[in-house]
Enzyme design. Structure first.
Site, PDB file in Angstrom:
ATOM      1  N   GLY A   8      19.595 -49.673 -42.850  1.00  0.00           N
ATOM      2  CA  GLY A   8      19.018 -49.173 -43.852  1.00  0.00           C
ATOM      3  C   GLY A   8      17.795 -48.414 -44.038  1.00  0.00           C
ATOM      4  O   GLY A   8      17.900 -47.637 -42.795  1.00  0.00           O
TER       5      GLY A   8
ATOM      6  N   GLU B 266      19.214 -49.662 -37.537  1.00  0.00           N
ATOM      7  CA  GLU B 266      19.314 -48.663 -38.343  1.00  0.00           C
ATOM      8  C   GLU B 266      18.882 -48.305 -39.046  1.00  0.00           C
ATOM      9  O   GLU B 266      19.035 -48.772 -39.838  1.00  0.00           O
ATOM     10  CB  GLU B 266      20.755 -48.686 -37.841  1.00  0.00           C
ATOM     11  CG  GLU B 266      21.139 -47.195 -38.157  1.00  0.00           C
ATOM     12  CD  GLU B 266      22.545 -46.642 -38.892  1.00  0.00           C
ATOM     13  OE1 GLU B 266      23.443 -45.854 -39.226  1.00  0.00           O
ATOM     14  OE2 GLU B 266      23.744 -47.498 -38.041  1.00  0.00           O
TER      15      GLU B 266
ATOM     16  N   CYS C  41      24.479 -42.267 -42.621  1.00  0.00           N
ATOM     17  CA  CYS C  41      23.492 -41.855 -42.099  1.00  0.00           C
ATOM     18  C   CYS C  41      23.576 -41.075 -40.973  1.00  0.00           C
ATOM     19  O   CYS C  41      22.505 -40.639 -40.444  1.00  0.00           O
ATOM     20  CB  CYS C  41      23.104 -43.218 -40.948  1.00  0.00           C
ATOM     21  SG  CYS C  41      25.182 -44.264 -40.520  1.00  0.00           S
TER      22      CYS C  41
END
Length: 532
Positions: free
Chosen positions: A220, A244, A281
């Protein structure tokens, strides 16, 4: 009074259904205690492997329902979600194979050697599960990084029961997937408590503080992840937190590469930065491109391809507002030019302006990023379909900008054929007689290596293969550790080594007994012995 958790359609902003109830401290305690009680049942490796394969099969059997609910809550589309479900099932089966094979236990035996100085005792080491693992779901991957995702799969494979804190963007998907995993557990004789699920912000805080939770995995934001990381460290007994958090994923385009294939690079970059409406991401968020005619061609190709990309719906209105505000703030900086707006799309047909955005490209001279100042904003992740193209006038500016970057998941070099040594067929000869193009490329990779956990040459970072050699992690703030959350080595996060010294064979666990009754791969006195 119980607080309802609503499933919301991001395309319209309307509530779909009441999916669950927020968990209070008592509900979190019940979930964690149920998971802890299930630890003994997970001890058998064959049972765990059967459970993981059954979970994969159930997800596939219910694929239509899972994809439909996930699409209704995320607007990611059936095509993307069907692929994500296949990836999720593959992850589960991959970890089942890892459990069967047993190498992850890292059985290492050094027999006693009294003749050594100093003498060596008999030492036998393997790895044990940590205990209950808390998993915090990701917003952008409702399957592969959520309830049935890689953190859950790897923890269960290690023998750790899991309690998942559901993401508020897809509560109904989380409930459905949790029910399927519990059904798979019960089919294999495991208690349903092996997989717990809780909802709500307060539940997430209570989960990280629970004394029976032994580790946590998170995907997140930097802000949310850092708060949980600090909470994990502040406990009376701190626990490992594998987070992460965020990544800019820099791309460097050399002048030679731009001259060689400008249009291909521009189109590839556009596809990568807009994939999933820029909500990956590993989205390339900063691009260093030459301020030359070849660089102009790259930018023109990129802008054309991005401009042809239809507006997309972000995961929720909060993310949409943050994206629009972030783009506007960056575009307002002096010397920043907006090739495309990267803001709301009012004319998006049936889609609501509250959830739909256009992709954007911002350009700036690279020299402005080489020193501390207001342009530092451009070195921060902006979640959504936008990228910053920094135009460098001299090669020295590349290094100056790269030295200012925080840790990343990925870093990419777009090189020419000559820089890749495509004309060389003998690797040894090439290493002995490098030409200037190869030396420049090697220097660039040396500069990129400290920045990221995965280095790409002439590829794009979106798309993370689930494979034993994969590493999905990087220096902080990309992740809070040096481990990976993708690939089979992700299991290492949930294990701890234990060594037995001079223990009688009858008292050793079966994994460490002299005649290897379980047939495990082992390293004995420095020599690897494959699985019997």
């Amino acid at each position: 009074m119980p607080v309802p958790v609503w499933s919301v359609d991001p395309r319209t902003g309307q509530r779909r259904e009441r999916a669950a109830t927020e968990a209070d401290a008592a509900a979190v305690d019940r979930a964690v205690n149920a998971a802890h009680a299930a630890s003994a049942a997970l001890a058998d490796r064959a049972t765990r492997a059967t459970f993981l394969r059954a979970a994969a099969a159930l997800l596939e059997e219910e694929a239509e329902a899972v994809v439909a609910v996930a699409d209704a809550e995320t607007a990611l589309g059936p095509g993307r979600l069907t692929g994500e479900l296949a990836r999720t099932a593959y992850q589960l089966r991959s970890f089942a194979d890892v459990v069967d094979e047993g190498e992850y236990l890292d059985v290492t035996i050094d027999h006693a050697a009294p003749e050594l100085i100093p003498p060596r005792p008999d030492l036998r080491r393997y790895k044990l599960p940590l205990g209950v693992v808390a998993v915090y779901s990701a917003s952008n991957f409702p399957l592969a990084f959520s309830v049935p995702g890689g953190d859950t799969a790897s923890a269960l494979a290690a023998g750790c029961p899991v309690v998942v804190k559901a993401h508020p963007d897809h509560p109904a998907t989380s409930e459905l997937c949790a029910a399927l995993l519990r059904r798979a557990a019960e089919r294999g004789g495991l208690p349903a408590g092996v997989l717990g699920l809780v909802h709500g912000f307060d539940a997430g805080v209570a989960l990280i503080d629970h004394p029976l939770v032994r580790a946590a995995g998170f995907t997140g934001s930097v802000r949310g992840g850092r708060a949980l990381y600090d909470a994990a460290a502040a406990r009376p007994h701190p626990i490992p937190f594998y987070g992460e958090l965020g990544s800019l994923n820099p791309v460097v385009i050399t002048e030679a590469a731009a001259r060689e294939r400008a249009e291909t690079i521009g189109e590839g970059l556009a596809g990568s930065m807009t994939l999933g409406v820029g909500q990956f991401c590993v989205k390339p968020g900063l691009v260093l491109a030459p301020a030359t005619e070849a660089g102009d061609r790259v930018l023109a190709s990129l802008t054309e391809a991005v401009g042809a990309t239809p507006p997309g719906v972000l995961l929720d209105a909060r993310m949409r507002d943050a994206f629009v505000a972030g783009v506007r703030k960056r575009a307002a900086l002096p010397e920043v030019r907006a090739g495309l707006p990267g803001e709301g799309a009012a004319e998006s047909g049936p889609r609501s302006p509250d959830g739909s955005v256009r992709a954007g490209v911002l350009t700036v001279p690279a020299a402005y990023l080489a020193a501390e100042g207001p342009y530092d904003l451009l070195l921060e992740e902006c979640f959504g379909p936008v990228t910053v193209v920094a135009r460098y006038a001299r090669e020295e500016e590349i290094g100056a900008v790269l030295r200012r970057l925080p840790g990343n998941l990925t870093a990419t070099a777009q090189l020419s054929a000559a820089e890749c040594g495509a004309d060389e067929t003998d690797g040894a000869q090439a290493a002995e007689e490098p030409d200037e193009a190869r030396r420049r490329a090697a220097r660039l990779l040396e500069q990129l290596t400290p920045l990221a956990g995965r280095l790409l040459v002439n590829g794009w970072p979106t798309g993370v293969a689930v494979a034993p050699a994969q590493h999905h992690g990087g220096p902080y703030p990309a992740t809070t550790s040096t481990t990976t959350s993708v690939g089979t080595r992700a299991i290492d996060r949930w294990l701890r080594p234990v060594v037995y010294q001079d223990a009688p064979p009858a008292l050793l666990p079966p994994e460490l007994r002299p005649h290897n009754p379980l047939g495990l791969p082992r390293r004995v006195d420095g020599r690897f012995e494959p699985r019997a």
